[in-house]
Design an enzyme around this catalytic site. Structure first.
Site, PDB file in Angstrom:
ATOM      1  N   LYS A  24      70.458  34.264  78.256  1.00 21.68           N
ATOM      2  CA  LYS A  24      69.901  33.056  78.864  1.00 21.68           C
ATOM      3  C   LYS A  24      70.632  31.799  78.408  1.00 21.68           C
ATOM      4  CE  LYS A  24      66.357  33.571  75.480  1.00 21.68           C
ATOM      5  NZ  LYS A  24      65.353  34.567  75.296  1.00 21.68           N
ATOM      6  N   LYS A  62      72.417  31.314  64.588  1.00 26.28           N
ATOM      7  CA  LYS A  62      71.682  30.289  65.338  1.00 26.28           C
ATOM      8  C   LYS A  62      71.870  28.888  64.781  1.00 26.28           C
ATOM      9  CE  LYS A  62      68.022  32.985  67.551  1.00 26.28           C
ATOM     10  NZ  LYS A  62      66.575  33.272  67.611  1.00 26.28           N
ATOM     11  N   LYS A  90      77.824  39.360  76.537  1.00 24.52           N
ATOM     12  CA  LYS A  90      76.590  39.960  77.041  1.00 24.52           C
ATOM     13  C   LYS A  90      75.813  38.944  77.874  1.00 24.52           C
ATOM     14  CE  LYS A  90      72.601  39.694  74.013  1.00 24.52           C
ATOM     15  NZ  LYS A  90      71.682  40.227  73.078  1.00 24.52           N
TER      16      LYS A  90
END
Ligand code: AMP
Ligand code: TRP
Length: 335
Positions: free
Chosen positions: A200, A114, A197
């Site tokens: 969002k 992240k 995958k």
């Protein structure tokens, strides 16, 4: 016989859940609530580890709850609640942070992923300690099973390590939870980039189907899904990722096996597959969306259901926290 406990959580970080969340997690959570005493937590404390707009966070928390209920989480069977309604999550997280090593926390790959784009300097300390808060979410409820996706395996390992460490230092306090990793077959891929995958954070919104999408939007997204030039409806994840993803989704939605679908569409082009899949998805999603929108017209009732869930959660969470405070040597306030 008492049912074993189960806990899982999801972030309220978007206005709609996507088909990956639904088929990969939610359908299983709904199925597990009969055999477990289930706690499902909307993790708003986790959501603020990255910047959030306050009014969007508030709206997304209620929208997430509404979609869970609409998709089959039954508030009579399971406790559906908001993490910040149960103060013990933050309280236990502090205690667990004090038995976690810096090196141990630094090995969490989700934090590394992240922060790859913008660097660790600008990331919040909360994002760094995120997995320890997750461990607290879990351990408060003494769950036997924690259903999560494959990407959460490392956080579950940390949770188990912290539970064992606490138990061995301070005496048996926590049940050691098992990760219940959901089936790989329930992995849904992006419609535009079928090697990735469904997520969002996708670059192109056409890549994901949302539970809150209108019917014509669902149909349009399926019809523009990336396929290949071979023209035959056949499952082959390696060389035909787009068509395989459509078949996988179709199979999960309809309950038909992939070989049965291959046989049904033999000799027909991708247009036929896409047309029927779009109709099946619309028929499946429309009632969920309608029910979620109906629940959202009465936020007071929704908040009441969440408060009920929080009461059930608080009862167990406070018991566990009291045990932890006692074991660790805190003097309890005289009453
Ligand atoms: P997230 O949106 O990453 O917070 O995920 C919420 C839940 O949905 C987790 O249990 C994930 O494992 C699951 N999930 C997210 N994306 C997918 C996907 N594309 N396919 C299957 N499951 C998914
Ligand atoms: N980290 C999880 C995810 O990204 C969400 C989460 C927070 C969670 N607390 C949890 C999942 C406790 C299971 C149990 O999907």
């Amino acid at each position: 016989m008492t049912k074993p406990n189960l806990l899982s959580g999801m972030q309220p970080s978007a206005g709609s859940l996507h088909l990956g969340n639904y088929l990969g997690a939610l359908v299983n959570w709904a199925a597990m609530q009969d055999s477990y005493n289930a706690f499902y937590c909307i993790v708003d404390l986790h959501a603020i580890t990255v910047p959030q707009d306050p009014s969007e966070l508030r709206a997304n928390t209620r929208r997430t709850a509404a979609q869970y209920l609409a998709a089959g989480i039954d508030s009579d069977k399971s406790a559906l609640f908001v993490q910040s309604h149960v103060p013990a999550h933050a309280q236990l997280a502090w205690v667990l942070q004090c038995i976690t090593g810096m090196g141990e926390a630094g090995r969490m790959t989700q934090f590394k992923d992240k922060t790859q784009k913008n660097g660790q300097e600008s990331a919040s300390v909360g994002l760094f300690t995120y997995p320890i808060l997750q461990a607290a979410d879990i351990l408060l409820y003494q769950p036997k099973a924690v259903p999560v996706g494959e990407d959460q395996r490392q956080h579950l390992e940390l949770t188990r390590d912290l539970a064992m460490r606490f138990n061995s230092r301070f005496g048996d306090t926590f049940v050691i939870p098992e990760a219940h990793i959901l089936k790989e077959t329930a992995k849904i891929y992006d419609l535009q980039v079928p090697e990735a995958k469904m997520s969002k954070s996708a670059a192109d919104p056409k890549g994901l189907i949302n539970l809150m999408d209108e019917n014509n939007v669902i149909t349009k997204k399926i019809k523009s899904a990336v396929t290949d030039t071979e023209g035959s409806v056949r499952f082959d994840r390696e060389s035909k990722p787009g068509v395989s993803n459509l078949l996988g989704i179709f199979s999960l939605i309809s309950g038909e096996t992939i070989p049965a679908l291959e046989a049904r569409f033999e000799g027909q082009g991708y247009g036929a597959l896409k047309g029927e899949l779009a109709d099946a998805l619309v028929a499946h999603i429309e009632p969920i969306r309608n029910r979620a929108n109906e629940l959202l017209t009465d936020p007071a009732e929704l908040d009441r259901l969440l408060a009920e869930g929080a009461d059930r959660a608080n009862e167990l969470a406070e018991q566990t926290l009291a045990k932890v405070y006692e074991r660790i040597g805190f003097v309890r306030a005289a009453r």
